[in-house]
Design a protein around this motif. Sequence first.
Motif, short mmCIF file in Angstrom:
data_model
loop_
_atom_site.label_atom_id
_atom_site.label_comp_id
_atom_site.label_asym_id
_atom_site.label_seq_id
_atom_site.Cartn_x
_atom_site.Cartn_y
_atom_site.Cartn_z
N SER A 169 32.85 38.63 46.64
CA SER A 169 33.74 37.49 47.04
C SER A 169 32.76 36.69 47.67
O SER A 169 32.25 36.96 49.04
CB SER A 169 34.98 38.16 47.95
OG SER A 169 35.93 37.05 48.25
N SER A 226 33.32 36.35 42.51
CA SER A 226 34.66 35.61 42.59
C SER A 226 34.35 34.47 43.77
O SER A 226 33.85 34.82 45.02
CB SER A 226 35.83 36.50 43.31
OG SER A 226 36.15 37.35 42.36
N HIS A 239 35.59 31.26 46.15
CA HIS A 239 36.68 30.62 46.86
C HIS A 239 36.22 29.50 47.67
O HIS A 239 35.16 29.47 48.46
CB HIS A 239 37.42 31.55 47.61
CG HIS A 239 37.61 32.99 47.22
ND1 HIS A 239 38.62 33.36 46.26
CD2 HIS A 239 36.87 34.24 47.21
CE1 HIS A 239 38.52 34.60 46.10
NE2 HIS A 239 37.41 34.98 46.31
N HIS A 287 44.37 36.63 53.19
CA HIS A 287 44.17 36.35 51.53
C HIS A 287 44.12 37.85 50.89
O HIS A 287 44.02 38.00 49.59
CB HIS A 287 42.73 35.74 51.23
CG HIS A 287 42.81 34.40 51.71
ND1 HIS A 287 43.56 33.29 51.25
CD2 HIS A 287 42.11 33.72 52.77
CE1 HIS A 287 43.38 32.26 52.05
NE2 HIS A 287 42.44 32.65 52.76
#
Length: 203
Positions: A96, A115, A117, A147
């Motif tokens: 992430s 991922s 963000h 989140h």
Amino acid sequence: MVPAVTAPQLLEPVIPELYSPGRIFSWNELQGMAFDGILLPLYGKNYSSPGVAITHRLRARAAALSVPERIRTKVVAGRLTAAWIYGCAKPPEKLSLLVDAKHRISSLRGTMGCSLHEVRLGQMDVVSLGGMLVSTPLRTAADIALHVEMERALPVLKRLLDRPELGIRLRLLILAVEAAPRVPHKKRALATLAQLMPATTQP
């Protein structure tokens, strides 16, 4: 905005306890040594020796080596990935990565195994570990509360709060979530944090 991190702080650190594919060993050779018990899988294509202490820096280095070099200085390991780096979560299936709003996230898309963000990062939200930018423990905990669904967030938040060396206090964490700009799930995040209060202090 991400604090100015000079190039030397993100130079490739030499960590002899970490084994990665390179000029000495190929990935196939590392896999073979892991199969024989000579090395232990750490993350991705990275391995460590049995008996070596797995530190924040070692995990961060393994994460850094799993991020394409072209974007490594533009992203920040965050959320459950940062919690794993701090030893408070399982290794992530996908890294992430936080991208500060000043960078165009569209130019980073298509990164396999990650991922992305897009977020706003303050000057006190990021530290450098093992050649990787990582969200601070407080920012990490606040992001997880905001989140990550409650069932997955609670055990990780408990571990983060139970590590004195990380310096997170529940009241400070609640204030950080309350101070977040208009974001979805803030109410749910505060309800998650309420679950962590001692029974005597809950309303």
